[in-house]
Write a protein that holds these residues in place. Structure first.
Motif, PDB file in Angstrom:
ATOM      1  N   PHE B  28       1.020  -1.183   0.054  1.00  0.00           N
ATOM      2  CA  PHE B  28       0.096  -0.130   0.141  1.00  0.00           C
ATOM      3  C   PHE B  28       1.077   1.364  -0.079  1.00  0.00           C
ATOM      4  N   SER B  29       1.989   1.310   0.810  1.00  0.00           N
ATOM      5  CA  SER B  29       2.741   2.231   1.041  1.00  0.00           C
ATOM      6  C   SER B  29       3.511   2.541  -0.450  1.00  0.00           C
ATOM      7  N   THR B  30       3.238   1.597  -1.386  1.00  0.00           N
ATOM      8  CA  THR B  30       4.156   2.115  -2.702  1.00  0.00           C
ATOM      9  C   THR B  30       3.113   2.264  -3.552  1.00  0.00           C
ATOM     10  N   ILE B  31       1.827   1.672  -3.441  1.00  0.00           N
ATOM     11  CA  ILE B  31       0.886   2.026  -4.561  1.00  0.00           C
ATOM     12  C   ILE B  31       0.519   3.365  -4.450  1.00  0.00           C
ATOM     13  N   GLN B  32       0.379   4.113  -3.030  1.00  0.00           N
ATOM     14  CA  GLN B  32      -0.102   5.414  -3.037  1.00  0.00           C
ATOM     15  C   GLN B  32       0.815   6.458  -3.705  1.00  0.00           C
ATOM     16  N   PRO B  33       2.139   6.525  -3.572  1.00  0.00           N
ATOM     17  CA  PRO B  33       2.766   7.362  -4.308  1.00  0.00           C
ATOM     18  C   PRO B  33       2.730   7.251  -5.766  1.00  0.00           C
ATOM     19  N   VAL B  34       2.509   6.073  -6.395  1.00  0.00           N
ATOM     20  CA  VAL B  34       2.440   5.649  -7.799  1.00  0.00           C
ATOM     21  C   VAL B  34       1.006   6.095  -8.163  1.00  0.00           C
ATOM     22  N   LEU B  35       0.001   6.056  -7.402  1.00  0.00           N
ATOM     23  CA  LEU B  35      -1.365   6.654  -7.766  1.00  0.00           C
ATOM     24  C   LEU B  35      -1.266   8.415  -7.721  1.00  0.00           C
ATOM     25  N   PHE B  36      -0.573   8.728  -6.684  1.00  0.00           N
ATOM     26  CA  PHE B  36      -0.374  10.262  -6.638  1.00  0.00           C
ATOM     27  C   PHE B  36       0.136  10.673  -7.914  1.00  0.00           C
ATOM     28  N   VAL B  37       1.502   9.978  -8.474  1.00  0.00           N
ATOM     29  CA  VAL B  37       2.019  10.474  -9.622  1.00  0.00           C
ATOM     30  C   VAL B  37       0.995  10.480 -10.843  1.00  0.00           C
ATOM     31  N   ILE B  38       0.402   9.345 -11.063  1.00  0.00           N
ATOM     32  CA  ILE B  38      -0.714   9.508 -12.021  1.00  0.00           C
ATOM     33  C   ILE B  38      -1.538  10.409 -11.846  1.00  0.00           C
ATOM     34  N   LEU B  39      -2.274  10.556 -10.725  1.00  0.00           N
ATOM     35  CA  LEU B  39      -3.381  11.634 -10.463  1.00  0.00           C
ATOM     36  C   LEU B  39      -2.863  13.088 -10.797  1.00  0.00           C
ATOM     37  N   PHE B  40      -1.784  13.375 -10.039  1.00  0.00           N
ATOM     38  CA  PHE B  40      -1.440  14.766 -10.188  1.00  0.00           C
ATOM     39  C   PHE B  40      -0.949  15.104 -11.524  1.00  0.00           C
ATOM     40  N   ASP B  41       0.051  14.342 -12.207  1.00  0.00           N
ATOM     41  CA  ASP B  41       0.357  14.355 -13.351  1.00  0.00           C
ATOM     42  C   ASP B  41      -0.686  14.784 -14.389  1.00  0.00           C
ATOM     43  N   SER B  42      -1.864  13.610 -14.293  1.00  0.00           N
ATOM     44  CA  SER B  42      -2.836  13.975 -15.202  1.00  0.00           C
ATOM     45  C   SER B  42      -3.556  15.252 -14.908  1.00  0.00           C
TER      46      SER B  42
END
Ligand code: ATP
Ligand code: MG
Lengths: 325, 260
Positions: B28-42
């Motif tokens: 989970f603590s790895t998925i969270q930043p990956v999600l953030f990258v996708i979200l904020f970037d988009s």
């Protein structure tokens, strides 16, 4: 360590290995301990007995350096618990009231980590862990995470963790709470073995039979004060007299029987409704049993048991303590 | 001293073992930043084009890395509170060890985890078009600086746990200081576009100086100079912040821990 510093040894009086002098602990307005003193000679099993909230855990925490007393001092092997905490900690093993084992790690890992923290080398820690697992019959479960352990196994592992450092003084806060009777008796035997090897044990317990079976001497605490001390038999003698024990054939008649015998003695009978029995403290030579037999007979109450017994530790406990919270 | 290091090593190992045994938390603590990258970037990628940067992705990744490290340091407080509640700390305190090692064992292990997650953030960034221009040494220094900053913040949460003394308490209180620090900063958007009153705070607070330092170390000092800063200034401020935060919170924690 003591040998390097002879002045520490002179602090110990006689061969007392644990000595608490007038220890008081306040938590805000709560006086958890009031002037409690305790002297445990080396090699003894001392039972610390008292109702809930009496201050047992508080005293244990002071002796094991987890808590500084508000006033008073405590020495373990001559070392002052507040000023020489590390020396104290290197000779004690503590198993607290709530099993402090790591659920995510295996039993073996738990013990090896504690062993390393007792400053054992890797291989010594491994060997000690193995030995303790063996002695507590946990070898088979040793490599399973502790979260798969039963409550009793967890309790035993917790006790094991207090043993890996081969402590001179073992401090156990309710070590057998929640264990089944067979395991409890096994643990008693185990503790007796440790004592023959020279370990001193201070244990708190709610089980009077445990104190009776295990303790050389008992310290009774109530509402933060030490109210009695002595061997189990001395404590029983202290309250003197005997117990009148009776059971009625018809369980509905136990209340009436209680009313009748209450008029004979000068204490309240303690009734066990389920067993249709009661016990009451009486003077040894009062002829109470004869009077009770006559009273019950004339009231037409049939008894299945009527006897005079020497008092149990339960009665000592109930008579001397007023009960806490 | 040797005792302290041995105890610290043992307790760090204990905490790392616990981490490995909870793969859910790790994942989970790895998925969270990956999600953030996708979200904020988009979401912001189209509307924000920060001065000096080739792409919003370049600007964003150092921000996400520091933000992730900040949020993760809350776990340090939670870990301490949990160990207190479960009696583990009392057990350790009853052993002949340096009591400081108990707290250092915790922050060490959590910093190792933060290092691992930071590397995952950078690798994820590479998948999304991140283009690092500096050499590997400089990039690693950026990651390490972010981890050191997180380590100093972890001590603030250690202190919080020692004061609040409950897991729920830490969880409830932890976000209060964390949110303004992470969002009123150059983490996701340039400070220049913020209202004046906020800029003053945002420009010099530690999250901004850390994120800016990482940007300078990843892409060269030019990216900072474009908006009037410099790598030297950012790094100097960041190191000062790390030293001050660590000194204050570690010593208060140690004082509090040895007090009862
Ligand atoms: N940290 C604390 N803060 C406030 N009061 C406390 C604290 N710890 C203990 N007490 C109080 O001190 C008294 C003694 O508590 P202690 O835990 O020593 O009792 P005990 O004899 O171990 O009881 P039990 O058999 O229930 O374990 C109780 O009234 C308890 O409420
Ligand atoms: Mg207790």
């Amino acid at each position: 360590m003591a040998a390097q510093n002879p002045s520490f040894e002179s602090l110990a009086s006689g061969d007392a290995i644990i000595e608490a002098r007038n220890v008081s602990v306040n938590f805000g307005d709560v006086h958890a301990l009031i002037d409690a003193s305790l002297t445990v000679p080396e090699g003894q099993v001392r039972g610390l007995l008292g109702p809930n909230g009496a201050g047992k855990t508080t005293l244990v925490n002071v002796i094991s350096t987890l808590l500084s007393p508000t006033s008073g001092t405590a020495l373990v092997n001559g070392f002052d618990v507040t000023k020489q905490g590390k020396q104290v900690r290197s000779i004690i093993g503590l198993a607290g009231q709530y099993a402090a084992v790591d659920n995510l790690l295996t039993g073996r890992e738990n013990l090896e980590i504690v062993g390393s923290l007792y400053q054992l080398s890797r291989s010594e820690a491994k060997a000690q862990a193995n030995d303790v697992l063996e002695r507590l019959s946990l070898t088979e479960a040793a490599d399973r995470p502790v979260k798969t352990y039963s409550g009793g196994m967890r309790r035993r592992l917790d006790l094991g963790a207090s043993l890996v450092g081969r402590p001179k003084v073992l401090i156990l806060d309710e070590p057998t709470t929640g264990l089944d009777p067979r395991i409890r008796i096994e643990l008693w035997d185990f503790l007796k073995d440790l004592v023959t090897e020279g370990t001193t044990v201070l244990l708190t317990t709610q089980y009077l039979e445990e104190a009776d079976a295990l303790a050389d001497e008992i310290t009774l605490i109530d509402s933060g004060r030490v109210i009695a001390e002595g061997t189990p038999s001395a404590l029983k003698e202290k309250i003197g007299g005997s117990s009148l024990v009776l059971a009625t054939r018809n369980s509905a008649e136990i209340a009436e029987a209680a009313r009748l015998v209450a008029a004979i003695g000068n204490a309240e009978p303690v009734i066990d409704e389920d067993k249709a029995s009661l016990s009451m403290h009486v003077d040894s030579d009062s002829g109470a049993i004869v009077q009770a037999a006559q009273a019950l007979d004339s009231a037409g109450i049939a008894v299945s048991e009527l006897a005079l017994q020497s008092p149990s530790l339960d009665e000592v406990f109930l008579r001397l303590t007023k009960g806490g919270n | 001293m040797i005792g302290f290091f041995n105890d610290m090593k043992t307790l760090t190992r204990r905490n790392l073992l616990r981490l490995i045994r909870t793969p859910e938390v790790l994942i989970f603590s790895t998925i969270q930043p990956v999600l953030f990258v996708i979200l904020f970037d988009s979401v912001f990628g189209g509307s924000i084009s920060p001065l000096g940067f080739d792409s919003y992705t370049d600007f964003l990744i150092p921000g996400i890395m520091v933000q992730t490290a900040m949020f993760a340091s809350i776990n340090t407080g939670i870990g301490v509170a949990e160990d207190m509640e479960k009696g583990a700390i009392d057990r350790f305190r009853s052993l002949p060890i340096s009591r400081l090692a108990i707290l250092f064992g915790r922050t060490n292990a959590d910093s190792v985890r933060t290092l691992a997650v930071s590397i995952v953030v950078v690798l994820t960034g590479l998948l999304f078009g991140l283009r690092l221009t500096e050499n590997l040494g400089s990039i690693l220094l950026g990651v390490v600086l972010s981890v050191l900053f997180a380590n100093s913040i972890q001590w603030a949460f250690v202190l919080m746990a020692l004061l609040v003394r409950s897991l729920e308490g830490v969880q409830a209180v932890a976000f209060l200081p964390t949110f303004p620090l992470v969002f009123a900063a150059s983490t996701f958007a340039p400070v220049e576009n913020m209202p004046g009153w906020l800029q003053v705070f945002a420009e010099y607070q530690p999250v901004t100086t850390t994120v800016d330092s990482v940007r300078g170390l990843f892409f060269g000092s030019e990216v900072l100079e474009a908006s009037g800063g410099s790598l030297a200034t950012s790094i100097t401020l960041t190191v000062m912040w790390i030293v001050v935060i660590f000194a204050v919170f570690a010593s208060l924690s140690v004082w509090r821990f040895s007090k009862n």
